[in-house]
Design a protein around this motif. Structure first.
Motif, short mmCIF file in Angstrom:
data_model
loop_
_atom_site.label_atom_id
_atom_site.label_comp_id
_atom_site.label_asym_id
_atom_site.label_seq_id
_atom_site.Cartn_x
_atom_site.Cartn_y
_atom_site.Cartn_z
N TYR A 126 9.59 9.32 7.56
CA TYR A 126 9.14 9.68 6.22
C TYR A 126 10.00 10.81 5.65
CZ TYR A 126 4.84 7.41 7.92
OH TYR A 126 3.93 6.52 8.45
N VAL A 129 13.45 9.59 4.48
CA VAL A 129 13.37 8.90 3.19
C VAL A 129 13.11 9.88 2.06
CG1 VAL A 129 12.01 7.25 1.86
CG2 VAL A 129 12.68 6.69 4.19
N TRP A 241 0.85 9.14 -0.32
CA TRP A 241 0.97 7.92 0.47
C TRP A 241 -0.17 7.77 1.48
CZ3 TRP A 241 6.89 8.40 1.87
CH2 TRP A 241 7.64 8.06 0.73
N LEU A 323 14.66 2.32 -4.16
CA LEU A 323 13.98 3.40 -3.46
C LEU A 323 13.77 4.59 -4.38
CD1 LEU A 323 15.59 3.35 0.09
CD2 LEU A 323 13.14 3.34 -0.39
N ILE A 327 10.05 5.99 -5.42
CA ILE A 327 9.59 7.31 -5.01
C ILE A 327 9.45 8.27 -6.19
CG2 ILE A 327 10.23 9.36 -3.65
CD1 ILE A 327 11.44 7.44 -1.60
N LEU A 348 9.14 -3.16 -2.35
CA LEU A 348 8.77 -1.83 -1.88
C LEU A 348 7.32 -1.50 -2.21
CD1 LEU A 348 12.02 0.17 -2.73
CD2 LEU A 348 11.03 -0.18 -0.46
N LYS A 349 6.89 -1.85 -3.42
CA LYS A 349 5.51 -1.58 -3.80
C LYS A 349 4.52 -2.31 -2.90
CE LYS A 349 5.92 -0.44 -8.71
NZ LYS A 349 5.52 -0.83 -10.10
N TRP A 352 5.48 -1.07 1.40
CA TRP A 352 5.44 0.30 1.91
C TRP A 352 4.06 0.72 2.41
CZ3 TRP A 352 9.16 3.09 3.74
CH2 TRP A 352 8.98 4.46 3.96
N PHE A 355 3.49 -0.71 5.81
CA PHE A 355 4.41 -0.08 6.76
C PHE A 355 3.81 1.22 7.27
CE2 PHE A 355 7.70 3.18 7.30
CZ PHE A 355 8.39 2.66 8.37
N ILE A 356 3.29 2.04 6.34
CA ILE A 356 2.67 3.31 6.72
C ILE A 356 1.42 3.05 7.56
CG2 ILE A 356 1.42 5.32 5.83
CD1 ILE A 356 3.37 5.38 3.50
#
Length: 404
Positions: A126, A129, A241, A323, A327, A348-349, A352, A355-356
């Motif tokens: 994290y 990124v 997040w 990215l 972000i 990504l939307k 992500w 993924f977290i």
């Protein structure tokens, strides 16, 4: 540990921190933050726009005016460890400053620094990124920072400058960063001298002074803006997040950056004592000043195309742009003229949050820790491919502004 080079700096997520003029008549610039909320718990309350670094500034100016920059840089290349004696042959005034500047403040908490290392290790992907695509890219829409970077010597070779900034991020993630055998104190002191040199040089640049709302760059306020683009922005994003962060780890992460800010020359009366104070200060010094500049747009284009050496920009430029939009949001992406990506933006939307969730154990996934460690290493190694070819990173006092 031996010399750190650019191939090492992203193993734990290096910071890429790298900004047109905004009217000072705006009410947003009124300084109202109280020093009682700082690590010093008090102070003069002076507007940081008009405070610089009274200890470092005359030292770097003297080195520059003496014409001794090349010799000093040659000597300082050999100074790499926190506990290492300063090189023989340095001017006495420079030696005296560096001996003072390398001392940790009385409020240093070694227990918190150890806990901060655990946090950095646990949240490395994290942080990598966010340092790159929150802190690094937001620097291009911080007007004073963008203009100072672009018109200084480092702006002519942004890849090299990024690697030097990333070394600070790398050193911050090491267990021994502030310890005798670490390198972070050295990195901070050298960076402080560089900032002081830029303050001396940039007012001589017609390109920088044209349209500038400053007579001297990199004020205490500018340093605070950059500081908030790093730990404050990172913690805000982690919270948004839904990444769970224990209270003691959160406090330790803040402490490590408070200490780093002090070593970089930010006066204690301006360093927030808590995340609540940091958020309050950021609303006053960071949020209102963000905006586009020609210099920032140029720097962003360079950052987004760094991966072109890997694939000619066929894929990496689109991913980096997506990215940044994901972000930092549509407004900043618009300022930087980053095009929308029909594939990567929605991906990504969508991807992500899971993924977290998988990484945090909120969703079951067999062998997730090992799988994600492999993914993180791939991400870091790809980034390192275009940061350098293994050259040793040397933070050096500049002797000129950006070449015409």
């Amino acid at each position: 540990m031996g010399e750190i080079n650019r191939r090492h700096i992203l193993r734990t997520g290096g910071a890429l921190g790298a900004l047109g003029a905004v009217s000072l008549a705006s009410p947003a610039y009124a300084w109202t933050w109280s020093p009682t909320g700082s690590v010093a718990a008090g102070g003069s309350g002076a507007d940081p726009r008009y405070v610089w670094d009274p200890e470092a500034d005359p030292v770097s100016a003297a080195v520059l005016d003496s014409g001794d920059v090349a010799h000093v840089n040659e000597l300082l290349r050999t100074w790499t460890r926190n506990d290492q004696p300063l090189p023989a042959g340095l001017p006495a005034y420079l030696r005296d400053f560096m001996e003072s500047a390398r001392r940790l403040p009385s409020w240093t908490d070694q227990g918190k620094l150890a806990k901060a290392f655990d946090f950095n290790k646990k949240r490395g992907i994290y942080l990598g990124v966010l340092y790159g695509f929150a802190s690094g890219m937001i620097s291009t829409v911080i007007p004073h920072e963008a203009r100072a970077v672009y018109h200084s010597k480092g702006g002519a070779n942004l890849k090299d400058r990024i690697s030097k900034t990333a070394k600070l991020g790398y050193d911050m993630t090491q267990r021994n960063g502030f310890q005798p055998d670490g390198q972070l104190i050295v990195t901070c002191v050298k960076t402080r001298l560089v900032h002081a040199a830029v303050r001396h040089l940039l007012p001589r640049s017609p390109e920088w002074t044209t349209g500038s709302d400053q007579e001297i760059p990199i004020s205490q306020r500018d340093l605070l803006v950059t500081w908030h683009s790093l730990p404050t922005t990172v913690m805000q994003k982690l919270t948004a997040w839904g990444v769970p962060v224990a209270a003691d780890e959160s406090a330790a992460f803040l402490h490590s950056w408070q200490l780093c800010g002090h070593m970089l020359g930010i006066q204690d009366e301006y360093l927030p004592a808590s995340w609540a104070e940091a958020d309050s200060q950021a609303k006053q010094v960071l949020d209102p000043i963000l905006g586009p500049t020609p210099e920032g747009k140029n720097l962003a284009d360079i950052l987004l195309n760094l991966g072109a050496t890997i694939d000619g920009g066929i894929l990496t430029t689109h991913i980096l742009g997506a990215l940044t939009r994901f972000i930092l949001g549509d407004q900043i992406a618009g300022w930087l003229a980053i095009p929308r990506e029909p594939v990567w933006d929605p991906l990504l939307k969508t991807a992500w949050p899971p993924f977290i969730a998988v990484r945090e154990g909120l969703l079951p996934f067999p062998l997730a820790p090992a799988a994600y460690w492999t993914l993180e290493e791939i991400i870091r190694q790809i980034a390192l491919l275009f940061l350098s070819e293994g050259q040793t990173i040397s933070i050096e006092i500049p002797d000129t502004n950006r070449p015409a």
